[in-house]
Design an enzyme around this catalytic site. Structure first.
Site, PDB file in Angstrom:
ATOM      1  N   GLU A 105      -6.141 -10.431  -2.216  1.00  0.00           N
ATOM      2  CA  GLU A 105      -6.940 -10.421  -0.976  1.00  0.00           C
ATOM      3  C   GLU A 105      -8.428 -10.338  -1.300  1.00  0.00           C
ATOM      4  O   GLU A 105      -9.167  -9.519  -0.731  1.00  0.00           O
ATOM      5  CB  GLU A 105      -6.519  -9.240  -0.083  1.00  0.00           C
ATOM      6  CG  GLU A 105      -5.033  -9.231   0.245  1.00  0.00           C
ATOM      7  CD  GLU A 105      -4.587  -8.075   1.125  1.00  0.00           C
ATOM      8  OE1 GLU A 105      -5.429  -7.417   1.752  1.00  0.00           O
ATOM      9  OE2 GLU A 105      -3.363  -7.834   1.177  1.00  0.00           O
TER      10      GLU A 105
ATOM     11  N   GLU B  12       0.806  -1.225   0.000  1.00  0.00           N
ATOM     12  CA  GLU B  12       0.000   0.000   0.000  1.00  0.00           C
ATOM     13  C   GLU B  12       0.841   1.278   0.000  1.00  0.00           C
ATOM     14  O   GLU B  12       0.708   2.128   0.886  1.00  0.00           O
ATOM     15  CB  GLU B  12      -0.970  -0.024   1.196  1.00  0.00           C
ATOM     16  CG  GLU B  12      -1.837  -1.287   1.177  1.00  0.00           C
ATOM     17  CD  GLU B  12      -2.857  -1.365   2.313  1.00  0.00           C
ATOM     18  OE1 GLU B  12      -2.773  -0.553   3.242  1.00  0.00           O
ATOM     19  OE2 GLU B  12      -3.732  -2.238   2.245  1.00  0.00           O
TER      20      GLU B  12
HETATM   21  C1  XIL Z   1      -6.112  -6.930   7.720  1.00  0.00           C
HETATM   22  C2  XIL Z   1      -6.486  -8.198   8.439  1.00  0.00           C
HETATM   23  O1  XIL Z   1      -7.513  -8.856   7.744  1.00  0.00           O
HETATM   24  C3  XIL Z   1      -6.910  -7.875   9.830  1.00  0.00           C
HETATM   25  O2  XIL Z   1      -7.163  -9.050  10.544  1.00  0.00           O
HETATM   26  C4  XIL Z   1      -5.813  -7.062  10.514  1.00  0.00           C
HETATM   27  O3  XIL Z   1      -6.180  -6.688  11.751  1.00  0.00           O
HETATM   28  C5  XIL Z   1      -5.514  -5.812   9.719  1.00  0.00           C
HETATM   29  O4  XIL Z   1      -5.157  -6.186   8.427  1.00  0.00           O
HETATM   30  N1  XIL Z   1      -4.846  -4.846   3.301  1.00  0.00           N
HETATM   31  C6  XIL Z   1      -3.877  -5.742   3.669  1.00  0.00           C
HETATM   32  C7  XIL Z   1      -4.167  -6.725   4.719  1.00  0.00           C
HETATM   33  O5  XIL Z   1      -2.799  -5.806   3.042  1.00  0.00           O
HETATM   34  O6  XIL Z   1      -3.032  -7.055   5.476  1.00  0.00           O
HETATM   35  C8  XIL Z   1      -5.256  -6.254   5.630  1.00  0.00           C
HETATM   36  O7  XIL Z   1      -5.581  -7.308   6.500  1.00  0.00           O
HETATM   37  C9  XIL Z   1      -6.474  -5.827   4.832  1.00  0.00           C
HETATM   38  C10 XIL Z   1      -6.123  -4.682   3.926  1.00  0.00           C
END
Ligand code: XIL
Length: 354
Positions: free
Chosen positions: A266, A160
């Protein structure tokens, strides 16, 4: 690195398996792995995220072992977990996930080394001295990568990096102290630590904001021009069910034009984010299904050599980070399996479109 054995012709296989799948679910049976391993429908690695707390849940563990090739630790491989305020590292939880994946014959993706959202006390204390900070930064990357050397399919090195409005790189501690070079430094350090490991640049909202996507691709071009080792682009694809049709297809096409491998990293499709506070999901179910189908079709249409894999951000709806964040409220239904571990109709549609 996982290389799946050559996938059998997907559509032919589906005609048989799709039928099994529909009939099992219409009888209200759990969609068990005996009849329909999702991973057998694709020739690229199919992944899902995991937390150690889930590893002890027998239903979760069995579904994961059956349906997926690859595991991404959802939280416990992040700096927030691994790095302690005194600079020491803890690997107990992520090691547990890696061990479980190995028992299942699955691979693991490292997620994530450097993220604007997590910096931690240790680095905050060092920020006055650029040299010490840079040494610690390189050391962290080297130590974590070395710990998992040979055990992971790839690493999300920087996560990000781009602002949502696409105007620039995000502000963060890493940029504040090291300047824009923080990204180059991270990839070079990661490559030195494990030269064989695919290195990924991962970001989100690339399908929502064309300006962000453009800036992301400009960053990629710069990295490539400077000879920075980068192998894979990750597009998170946390989307809501009201996303415009075509946005995913266009995004995957733009990213693939770089020639790099693409990780759909994701995936989830939120009903609640689309319905906002209306809490009436009915109007969005068709749109959710259509988006899952578009993702499946657009991803499988990429050149095979560029298909790094597709990862779902959770197994059952109750596992979703959306539901963890909003405990006690009306539950979202962004994933492919219901809370009883059955493949939902949207999951069946997704599999058919693969
Ligand atoms: C999120 C997880 O799902 C949560 O459990 C944690 O508390 C915070 O992070 N982008 C990402 C992921 O790259 O690592 C994030 O995951 C969601 C957004």
């Amino acid at each position: 690195m996982t290389t799946k054995s050559q996938g059998f012709p997907r559509r032919t296989a589906l005609m048989g398996l799709g039928a099994t799948l529909v009939s099992a679910c219409s009888r209200g049976e759990a969609a068990t792995g005996d009849t329909l391993p999702l991973k057998s429908h694709v020739s690229f690695p199919l992944g899902v995220c995991a937390m150690t707390a889930q590893v002890n849940d027998p239903q979760w563990a069995s579904l994961i072992a059956t349906h997926f090739d690859r595991i991404t630790p959802e939280w416990e491989m992040k700096m927030e977990y691994i790095l302690q305020p005194d600079g020491s590292l803890r690997f107990d939880a992520p090691d547990r996930i890696v061990a479980q994946a190995r028992l299942n014959g699955q691979s693991v993706l490292g997620h994530t080394l450097i993220w604007y959202a997590q910096d931690g006390d240790y680095f905050q204390q060092l920020k006055a001295d650029r040299r010490d900070f840079e040494t610690a930064y390189r050391t962290y990357i080297r130590q974590v990568m070395s710990h998992y050397k040979g055990q992971v399919d790839g690493w999300d090195v920087v996560n990000e990096a781009i602002r949502d409005d696409g105007s620039d790189l995000r502000d963060c501690l890493w940029r504040e102290v090291l300047g824009e070079a923080y990204i180059d430094i991270a990839y070079r350090a990661a490559h030195e630590a494990d030269p064989a490991c695919p290195l990924i640049l991962n970001d989100y909202n690339l399908e929502y904001y064309p300006a962000k996507r453009k800036r992301f691709l400009k960053l990629v071009e710069g990295l490539q021009k400077r000879g920075v080792p980068l192998n894979v682009l990750g597009t998170q694809t946390h989307i809501a069910a009201d996303l415009s049709k075509g946005a995913i297809t266009e995004t995957l096409r733009d990213l693939a034009a770089t020639g790099l491998k693409i990780h759909l990293s994701e995936l989830d499709v939120s009903l609640k984010e689309a319905a906002k506070n209306a809490l009436d999901f009915r109007n969005y179910r068709d749109a959710q299904r259509a988006l899952y189908e578009e993702v499946a079709e657009a991803y499988t249409a990429l050149p095979t050599a560029q298909q790094f894999g597709l990862t779902l951000w959770g197994l059952r709806d109750e596992d979703s980070w959306y539901n963890r964040q909003n405990k006690g409220m009306v539950a979202d239904e962004p994933l492919l399996f219901d809370d009883a571990g059955r493949l939902k109709p949207v999951g069946q549609a997704f599999v058919k479109a693969l």
